[in-house]
Design a protein around this motif. Structure first.
Motif, PDB file in Angstrom:
ATOM      1  N   SER A 137     -68.392 -27.099  -4.553  1.00  0.00           N
ATOM      2  CA  SER A 137     -67.289 -28.217  -4.277  1.00  0.00           C
ATOM      3  C   SER A 137     -66.208 -28.078  -5.112  1.00  0.00           C
ATOM      4  CB  SER A 137     -68.030 -29.628  -4.249  1.00  0.00           C
ATOM      5  OG  SER A 137     -68.422 -29.981  -5.815  1.00  0.00           O
ATOM      6  N   GLU A 138     -66.276 -27.911  -6.356  1.00  0.00           N
ATOM      7  CA  GLU A 138     -65.202 -27.401  -7.239  1.00  0.00           C
ATOM      8  C   GLU A 138     -64.445 -26.114  -6.870  1.00  0.00           C
ATOM      9  OE1 GLU A 138     -63.783 -29.495  -9.535  1.00  0.00           O
ATOM     10  OE2 GLU A 138     -65.178 -30.938  -8.754  1.00  0.00           O
ATOM     11  N   ALA A 139     -65.253 -25.384  -6.338  1.00  0.00           N
ATOM     12  CA  ALA A 139     -64.977 -23.981  -6.073  1.00  0.00           C
ATOM     13  C   ALA A 139     -64.030 -23.998  -4.696  1.00  0.00           C
ATOM     14  CB  ALA A 139     -66.147 -23.013  -5.481  1.00  0.00           C
ATOM     15  N   LEU A 140     -64.575 -24.970  -4.046  1.00  0.00           N
ATOM     16  CA  LEU A 140     -63.623 -25.349  -2.647  1.00  0.00           C
ATOM     17  C   LEU A 140     -62.254 -25.721  -2.860  1.00  0.00           C
ATOM     18  CD1 LEU A 140     -63.035 -25.504   0.572  1.00  0.00           C
ATOM     19  CD2 LEU A 140     -64.235 -27.931   0.273  1.00  0.00           C
ATOM     20  N   LYS A 141     -62.072 -26.687  -3.872  1.00  0.00           N
ATOM     21  CA  LYS A 141     -60.843 -27.244  -4.346  1.00  0.00           C
ATOM     22  C   LYS A 141     -59.873 -25.895  -4.936  1.00  0.00           C
ATOM     23  CE  LYS A 141     -62.457 -31.895  -5.384  1.00  0.00           C
ATOM     24  NZ  LYS A 141     -62.902 -32.723  -6.392  1.00  0.00           N
ATOM     25  N   MET A 142     -60.589 -25.053  -5.669  1.00  0.00           N
ATOM     26  CA  MET A 142     -59.818 -24.137  -6.177  1.00  0.00           C
ATOM     27  C   MET A 142     -59.476 -23.038  -5.335  1.00  0.00           C
ATOM     28  SD  MET A 142     -62.061 -23.817  -9.876  1.00  0.00           S
ATOM     29  CE  MET A 142     -60.937 -22.391 -10.425  1.00  0.00           C
ATOM     30  N   LEU A 143     -60.206 -22.776  -4.425  1.00  0.00           N
ATOM     31  CA  LEU A 143     -59.873 -22.072  -3.288  1.00  0.00           C
ATOM     32  C   LEU A 143     -58.794 -22.367  -2.474  1.00  0.00           C
ATOM     33  CD1 LEU A 143     -63.540 -20.929  -1.808  1.00  0.00           C
ATOM     34  CD2 LEU A 143     -61.646 -19.338  -2.737  1.00  0.00           C
ATOM     35  N   ARG A 144     -58.742 -23.779  -2.341  1.00  0.00           N
ATOM     36  CA  ARG A 144     -57.582 -24.091  -1.665  1.00  0.00           C
ATOM     37  C   ARG A 144     -56.388 -24.297  -2.257  1.00  0.00           C
ATOM     38  NH1 ARG A 144     -58.761 -23.007   2.247  1.00  0.00           N
ATOM     39  NH2 ARG A 144     -59.993 -24.041   3.993  1.00  0.00           N
ATOM     40  N   GLY A 145     -56.314 -24.181  -3.528  1.00  0.00           N
ATOM     41  CA  GLY A 145     -55.339 -24.076  -4.258  1.00  0.00           C
ATOM     42  C   GLY A 145     -54.597 -22.607  -4.151  1.00  0.00           C
ATOM     43  N   ILE A 146     -55.098 -21.491  -3.758  1.00  0.00           N
ATOM     44  CA  ILE A 146     -54.521 -20.406  -3.505  1.00  0.00           C
ATOM     45  C   ILE A 146     -54.567 -19.817  -2.236  1.00  0.00           C
ATOM     46  CG2 ILE A 146     -55.293 -19.828  -6.089  1.00  0.00           C
ATOM     47  CD1 ILE A 146     -57.534 -18.001  -4.937  1.00  0.00           C
ATOM     48  N   THR A 147     -55.453 -20.272  -1.197  1.00  0.00           N
ATOM     49  CA  THR A 147     -55.545 -19.766  -0.049  1.00  0.00           C
ATOM     50  C   THR A 147     -55.647 -20.911   1.165  1.00  0.00           C
ATOM     51  OG1 THR A 147     -56.669 -18.205   1.593  1.00  0.00           O
ATOM     52  CG2 THR A 147     -57.941 -19.312  -0.250  1.00  0.00           C
ATOM     53  N   ASP A 148     -55.261 -20.769   2.414  1.00  0.00           N
ATOM     54  CA  ASP A 148     -55.667 -21.476   3.510  1.00  0.00           C
ATOM     55  C   ASP A 148     -56.781 -20.795   4.479  1.00  0.00           C
ATOM     56  OD1 ASP A 148     -54.066 -19.339   4.448  1.00  0.00           O
ATOM     57  OD2 ASP A 148     -52.537 -20.785   5.508  1.00  0.00           O
ATOM     58  N   VAL A 149     -57.340 -19.819   3.951  1.00  0.00           N
ATOM     59  CA  VAL A 149     -58.317 -19.126   4.777  1.00  0.00           C
ATOM     60  C   VAL A 149     -59.426 -20.338   5.287  1.00  0.00           C
ATOM     61  CG1 VAL A 149     -59.857 -18.429   2.784  1.00  0.00           C
ATOM     62  CG2 VAL A 149     -60.032 -17.252   4.984  1.00  0.00           C
ATOM     63  N   PRO A 150     -59.698 -20.266   6.478  1.00  0.00           N
ATOM     64  CA  PRO A 150     -61.059 -21.071   6.989  1.00  0.00           C
ATOM     65  C   PRO A 150     -62.162 -20.898   5.944  1.00  0.00           C
ATOM     66  CG  PRO A 150     -60.085 -20.097   8.857  1.00  0.00           C
ATOM     67  CD  PRO A 150     -59.374 -19.536   7.739  1.00  0.00           C
ATOM     68  N   VAL A 151     -62.875 -22.114   5.694  1.00  0.00           N
ATOM     69  CA  VAL A 151     -64.024 -22.239   4.919  1.00  0.00           C
ATOM     70  C   VAL A 151     -65.147 -22.796   5.480  1.00  0.00           C
ATOM     71  CG1 VAL A 151     -65.137 -22.761   2.745  1.00  0.00           C
ATOM     72  CG2 VAL A 151     -62.697 -21.795   2.636  1.00  0.00           C
ATOM     73  N   ILE A 152     -66.435 -22.174   5.509  1.00  0.00           N
ATOM     74  CA  ILE A 152     -67.535 -22.901   6.217  1.00  0.00           C
ATOM     75  C   ILE A 152     -68.565 -22.948   5.148  1.00  0.00           C
ATOM     76  CG2 ILE A 152     -69.488 -22.552   8.034  1.00  0.00           C
ATOM     77  CD1 ILE A 152     -67.844 -20.957   9.492  1.00  0.00           C
ATOM     78  N   ILE A 153     -68.719 -24.215   5.007  1.00  0.00           N
ATOM     79  CA  ILE A 153     -69.881 -24.560   3.903  1.00  0.00           C
ATOM     80  C   ILE A 153     -71.257 -24.301   4.415  1.00  0.00           C
ATOM     81  CG2 ILE A 153     -70.791 -26.369   2.317  1.00  0.00           C
ATOM     82  CD1 ILE A 153     -68.071 -25.497   1.654  1.00  0.00           C
ATOM     83  N   ALA A 154     -72.085 -23.572   3.381  1.00  0.00           N
ATOM     84  CA  ALA A 154     -73.437 -23.197   4.094  1.00  0.00           C
ATOM     85  C   ALA A 154     -74.214 -23.681   2.768  1.00  0.00           C
ATOM     86  CB  ALA A 154     -73.634 -21.817   4.219  1.00  0.00           C
ATOM     87  N   THR A 155     -74.973 -24.703   3.010  1.00  0.00           N
ATOM     88  CA  THR A 155     -75.819 -25.259   1.909  1.00  0.00           C
ATOM     89  C   THR A 155     -76.962 -26.064   2.328  1.00  0.00           C
ATOM     90  OG1 THR A 155     -75.624 -26.589  -0.104  1.00  0.00           O
ATOM     91  CG2 THR A 155     -74.552 -27.234   1.562  1.00  0.00           C
ATOM     92  N   ALA A 156     -77.948 -26.297   1.416  1.00  0.00           N
ATOM     93  CA  ALA A 156     -79.118 -27.095   1.562  1.00  0.00           C
ATOM     94  C   ALA A 156     -79.134 -28.429   1.559  1.00  0.00           C
ATOM     95  CB  ALA A 156     -80.303 -26.591   0.669  1.00  0.00           C
ATOM     96  N   ARG A 157     -77.820 -28.846   1.055  1.00  0.00           N
ATOM     97  CA  ARG A 157     -77.495 -30.343   0.741  1.00  0.00           C
ATOM     98  C   ARG A 157     -77.190 -31.049   2.294  1.00  0.00           C
ATOM     99  NH1 ARG A 157     -73.377 -29.706  -4.310  1.00  0.00           N
ATOM    100  NH2 ARG A 157     -74.538 -28.367  -5.396  1.00  0.00           N
ATOM    101  N   ASP A 158     -77.666 -32.185   2.267  1.00  0.00           N
ATOM    102  CA  ASP A 158     -77.433 -32.954   3.637  1.00  0.00           C
ATOM    103  C   ASP A 158     -77.005 -34.147   3.486  1.00  0.00           C
ATOM    104  OD1 ASP A 158     -79.715 -33.964   2.940  1.00  0.00           O
ATOM    105  OD2 ASP A 158     -80.870 -33.443   4.609  1.00  0.00           O
ATOM    106  N   ASP A 159     -76.459 -34.608   2.417  1.00  0.00           N
ATOM    107  CA  ASP A 159     -75.839 -35.915   2.117  1.00  0.00           C
ATOM    108  C   ASP A 159     -74.498 -36.185   2.979  1.00  0.00           C
ATOM    109  OD1 ASP A 159     -75.858 -38.380   0.844  1.00  0.00           O
ATOM    110  OD2 ASP A 159     -73.902 -37.870   0.187  1.00  0.00           O
TER     111      ASP A 159
END
Length: 244
Positions: free
Chosen positions: A61-83
């Motif tokens: 989730s922190e990595a996503l924020k940092m990615l959004r700081g440098i790129t607008d590339v589409p991001v698909i989250i893939a994880t076992a969390r389901d909250d």
């Protein structure tokens, strides 16, 4: 063919994703940590990123924020969390889609295809744009291409956005706050983000902060881009910033 960055620390899952995506004619690069992912998107262009949340060095989730700081590339989250609350938060933080493990490769392929269709549709809806010329720079916002003295510049998405924004206002000093708002779509942030991208951009323009040609920083005020003065020295591609 579309390019994909897989960010996954589980070697078994990572290998399976690489194999499937390669067979589906995607160009695939993969890493196992958030910091490696940030380095990849800073130096290569991707059409989509598949991001796991349970990374060893930094939560996804922190990595996503940092990615959004440098790129607008589409991001698909893939994880076992389901909250559900976390899913909503991640989508609000800039994720384009969310997949809960385990999922089938067919499901992933369908989600990727949908994200890529949306991304291309947005690009197709953009109005025609003119080529911006400043000195030896030629910037085509529609094709997202830039050249310097006829040579193609290999820019990341954020580097291109920064260059195009400044080139659209030649000779105008742009405040850092405005750069954060217009280029990064952030109302506040760390000035170091701008400094890092300016440093990368200068190298690709063949200049340094100490010997600028196009990019000029006015300490405490902002940044401007203007044609180089006649006889301005050329540092050469890949020029390094002087150590402070």
């Amino acid at each position: 063919m579309p390019s994909v960055l897989v960010v996954e620390d589980d070697q078994f899952v990572r290998s399976a994703l690489i194999r499937h995506l390669t067979e589906a004619s995607y160009t695939v690069r993969s890493v196992g940590t958030a910091l490696e992912a940030l380095r990849e998107v800073a130096h290569f262009r991707f059409d989509v990123v598949i991001l796991d949340l349970g990374l060893p060095d930094l939560d996804g989730s922190e990595a996503l924020k940092m990615l959004r700081g440098i790129t607008d590339v589409p991001v698909i989250i893939a994880t076992a969390r389901d909250d559900e609350a976390e899913i909503v938060r991640l989508l609000n933080d800039g994720a384009d889609d969310y997949l809960t493990k385990p999922f089938s490769v067919e499901h992933l392929s369908a989600r990727m295809a949908a994200v890529l269709r949306r991304s291309r549709a947005v690009a197709a809806d953009d109005p025609p744009s003119r080529v911006i010329r400043v000195g030896g720079l030629a910037i085509d916002p529609l094709r997202r291409q830039a050249e310097l003295d006829g040579a193609r510049l290999d820019l990341t998405r954020r580097e291109f956005d920064l260059l195009a924004f400044l080139a659209g206002r030649p000779g105008v000093v742009v405040a850092r706050k405005e750069l954060l708002a217009e280029v990064w779509q952030q109302s506040y942030g760390d000035d170091q983000t701008i400094d890092v991208h300016l440093s990368w951009l200068r190298r690709k323009l063949g200049e340094t902060a100490a010997r600028p040609r196009y990019l000029h920083t006015l300490r405490g005020v902002g940044v401007k881009l203007e044609p180089p003065a006649p006889g301005a020295p050329v540092a050469g591609p890949g020029a390094h910033e002087p150590s402070s």
